[in-house]
Design a protein around this motif. Sequence first.
Motif, PDB file in Angstrom:
ATOM      1  N   ALA A  54      49.421  36.022  16.178  1.00  0.00           N
ATOM      2  CA  ALA A  54      48.361  35.500  16.696  1.00  0.00           C
ATOM      3  C   ALA A  54      48.686  35.049  18.221  1.00  0.00           C
ATOM      4  O   ALA A  54      47.693  34.601  19.006  1.00  0.00           O
ATOM      5  CB  ALA A  54      48.120  34.147  15.894  1.00  0.00           C
ATOM      6  N   LEU A  55      49.941  35.010  18.630  1.00  0.00           N
ATOM      7  CA  LEU A  55      50.330  34.716  20.085  1.00  0.00           C
ATOM      8  C   LEU A  55      51.104  36.009  20.691  1.00  0.00           C
ATOM      9  O   LEU A  55      52.278  35.636  20.944  1.00  0.00           O
ATOM     10  CB  LEU A  55      50.895  33.190  19.834  1.00  0.00           C
ATOM     11  N   PRO A  56      50.626  36.722  20.959  1.00  0.00           N
ATOM     12  CA  PRO A  56      51.232  37.855  21.742  1.00  0.00           C
ATOM     13  C   PRO A  56      51.633  37.621  22.997  1.00  0.00           C
ATOM     14  O   PRO A  56      52.643  38.140  23.225  1.00  0.00           O
ATOM     15  CB  PRO A  56      50.117  38.925  21.771  1.00  0.00           C
ATOM     16  N   GLU A  57      51.132  36.604  23.640  1.00  0.00           N
ATOM     17  CA  GLU A  57      51.662  36.031  24.749  1.00  0.00           C
ATOM     18  C   GLU A  57      52.920  35.071  25.021  1.00  0.00           C
ATOM     19  O   GLU A  57      53.583  34.868  25.900  1.00  0.00           O
ATOM     20  CB  GLU A  57      50.606  35.338  25.465  1.00  0.00           C
ATOM     21  N   LEU A  58      53.425  35.233  23.878  1.00  0.00           N
ATOM     22  CA  LEU A  58      54.975  34.375  23.638  1.00  0.00           C
ATOM     23  C   LEU A  58      55.821  35.120  24.385  1.00  0.00           C
ATOM     24  O   LEU A  58      56.077  36.213  24.334  1.00  0.00           O
ATOM     25  CB  LEU A  58      55.371  33.956  22.263  1.00  0.00           C
ATOM     26  N   ASP A  59      56.629  34.140  25.460  1.00  0.00           N
ATOM     27  CA  ASP A  59      57.736  34.843  26.240  1.00  0.00           C
ATOM     28  C   ASP A  59      58.971  34.824  25.374  1.00  0.00           C
ATOM     29  O   ASP A  59      60.086  35.672  25.411  1.00  0.00           O
ATOM     30  CB  ASP A  59      57.892  34.258  27.273  1.00  0.00           C
ATOM     31  N   GLY A  60      58.971  33.935  24.448  1.00  0.00           N
ATOM     32  CA  GLY A  60      60.247  33.547  23.668  1.00  0.00           C
ATOM     33  C   GLY A  60      59.963  32.877  22.621  1.00  0.00           C
ATOM     34  O   GLY A  60      59.144  31.930  22.366  1.00  0.00           O
ATOM     35  N   VAL A  61      61.125  32.894  21.721  1.00  0.00           N
ATOM     36  CA  VAL A  61      61.264  31.869  20.472  1.00  0.00           C
ATOM     37  C   VAL A  61      62.507  31.142  20.396  1.00  0.00           C
ATOM     38  O   VAL A  61      63.328  31.931  20.642  1.00  0.00           O
ATOM     39  CB  VAL A  61      60.605  32.676  19.104  1.00  0.00           C
ATOM     40  N   SER A  62      62.488  30.071  19.675  1.00  0.00           N
ATOM     41  CA  SER A  62      63.569  29.436  19.357  1.00  0.00           C
ATOM     42  C   SER A  62      63.863  29.141  17.862  1.00  0.00           C
ATOM     43  O   SER A  62      63.052  28.663  17.343  1.00  0.00           O
ATOM     44  CB  SER A  62      63.469  27.859  20.214  1.00  0.00           C
TER      45      SER A  62
ATOM     46  N   GLY B 277      59.564  41.858  20.196  1.00  0.00           N
ATOM     47  CA  GLY B 277      59.227  42.058  21.798  1.00  0.00           C
ATOM     48  C   GLY B 277      59.301  40.543  22.457  1.00  0.00           C
ATOM     49  O   GLY B 277      59.157  40.429  23.797  1.00  0.00           O
ATOM     50  N   LYS B 278      60.022  39.566  21.786  1.00  0.00           N
ATOM     51  CA  LYS B 278      60.236  38.186  22.318  1.00  0.00           C
ATOM     52  C   LYS B 278      61.570  38.116  22.483  1.00  0.00           C
ATOM     53  O   LYS B 278      62.727  38.579  21.942  1.00  0.00           O
ATOM     54  CB  LYS B 278      59.897  37.182  21.232  1.00  0.00           C
ATOM     55  N   ASN B 279      61.786  37.225  23.718  1.00  0.00           N
ATOM     56  CA  ASN B 279      63.168  36.735  23.873  1.00  0.00           C
ATOM     57  C   ASN B 279      63.785  35.683  22.778  1.00  0.00           C
ATOM     58  O   ASN B 279      62.663  34.758  22.436  1.00  0.00           O
ATOM     59  CB  ASN B 279      63.229  36.143  25.106  1.00  0.00           C
ATOM     60  N   VAL B 280      64.841  35.408  22.669  1.00  0.00           N
ATOM     61  CA  VAL B 280      65.205  34.411  21.515  1.00  0.00           C
ATOM     62  C   VAL B 280      66.515  33.576  21.943  1.00  0.00           C
ATOM     63  O   VAL B 280      67.416  34.098  22.688  1.00  0.00           O
ATOM     64  CB  VAL B 280      65.662  35.516  20.106  1.00  0.00           C
ATOM     65  N   PHE B 281      66.307  32.342  21.382  1.00  0.00           N
ATOM     66  CA  PHE B 281      67.381  31.411  21.616  1.00  0.00           C
ATOM     67  C   PHE B 281      67.372  30.569  20.143  1.00  0.00           C
ATOM     68  O   PHE B 281      66.595  30.182  19.506  1.00  0.00           O
ATOM     69  CB  PHE B 281      66.927  30.207  22.369  1.00  0.00           C
ATOM     70  N   CYS B 282      68.920  31.088  19.742  1.00  0.00           N
ATOM     71  CA  CYS B 282      69.116  30.774  18.444  1.00  0.00           C
ATOM     72  C   CYS B 282      69.987  29.729  18.356  1.00  0.00           C
ATOM     73  O   CYS B 282      70.865  29.565  18.981  1.00  0.00           O
ATOM     74  CB  CYS B 282      69.363  32.044  17.834  1.00  0.00           C
ATOM     75  N   GLU B 283      69.831  28.588  17.259  1.00  0.00           N
ATOM     76  CA  GLU B 283      70.949  27.905  16.820  1.00  0.00           C
ATOM     77  C   GLU B 283      72.230  28.447  16.591  1.00  0.00           C
ATOM     78  O   GLU B 283      72.231  29.639  15.974  1.00  0.00           O
ATOM     79  CB  GLU B 283      70.523  26.646  15.978  1.00  0.00           C
ATOM     80  N   LYS B 284      73.248  27.745  16.631  1.00  0.00           N
ATOM     81  CA  LYS B 284      74.508  28.319  15.951  1.00  0.00           C
ATOM     82  C   LYS B 284      74.641  28.118  14.494  1.00  0.00           C
ATOM     83  O   LYS B 284      73.981  27.334  14.157  1.00  0.00           O
ATOM     84  CB  LYS B 284      75.742  27.536  16.992  1.00  0.00           C
TER      85      LYS B 284
END
Length: 360
Positions: free
Chosen positions: A61-69, A88-95
């Motif tokens: 639904a949100l192809p415009e997303l630059d990244g996900v957490s 195709g998203k950049n990712v910031f992930c918890e440890k």
Amino acid sequence: MSKKIAIIGAGGMAAYHINGFRSAGADVVAMADVNHAAAQATAAKHGIDKTFGDVAEMLSALPELDGVSVIVPNKFHAPLALQALQAGKNVFCEKPPALNATEMAELKAAAESAGKTLMFNFNNRARPESYAMRGYVNDGSIGTINSCQAKWIRRAGIPGFGGWFTNKALAGGGPLIDLLHMVDLGLHFMGYPEPAHILARTYNDHIDDKAFKGPWGIPDNAKGVNDVEAAAHGFVTFTTGQSLSFQISWAEMNEREECSCTFQGSKAGGMVRRLFGVDGLDETSIDACQLYTTENGVQVNRDVKVATDETMGRERSAANFIKTLTGEEAPLNTPAEALSLMKIIDGAYASAASGQPIAL
């Protein structure tokens, strides 16, 4: 144009990510959680417009997303990060980055294939004390760090009994994989040398003793399992000749909770430490950052003064992810470093199980 970020996971850590992303100018546009009601509640609290109960639906639904957490129990870190990278998203992930090095290697390959940024919330690298100490490393004041002692110990800090934290299938392990921050910080200061061998032991004393429950965590589950360690101790050697020892525990007969990283260099030594209060972060907590050196032939212990950060770098770490995407800063961590860390953790558990040193 501000970066558009979505959060996966509506738990308590989400607030740090949201605040950090926004402080760097990002727009947090969506919240997803398999418990849609929880996603809606957290989104309402933080002024986030869109909510989803399914990650695939959100990514579509949100192809415009630059990244996900990604802020979920450990077992789901790698699958969700991989799903986002493949979208195709950049990712910031918890440890921790994953349950093991095999999963982490798959994530690293996926990020490289997609040409996307993959980072992890090793937030203690982002503490003011750590930035200051890294500055001394970078300017040559420390010289070569020969040895390091990484410690995160608790006397009574089990984060609930029978929940996902104490379930190896869901968490990957106990305090060693949960409180990996000081091991990572020591490796960060040392320049993340290539590990060679590890000898480790784990202990399960008190892991099912309710007297050792911590002041934070998740509710107990009487039908759950407690099959992880309560403490882990080990020694790592590196191909460079450097070494690192660690002491990590949720439940161990210690004076008080301490997280610290101490090292000895060819020119100077240093220490970053937090002594927690009785109830975690309270008025009895003590932070310290010191440099051990020689000036004019005199041994000097220099207190390094920095601003306080009660988030322990959590918001600053999230901000670095955004600033990495915008080109304002270099990433505080890389997939290659995360893979090396997971190899050490895998090796520690293998050594503890076999009773023998493990080649890494």
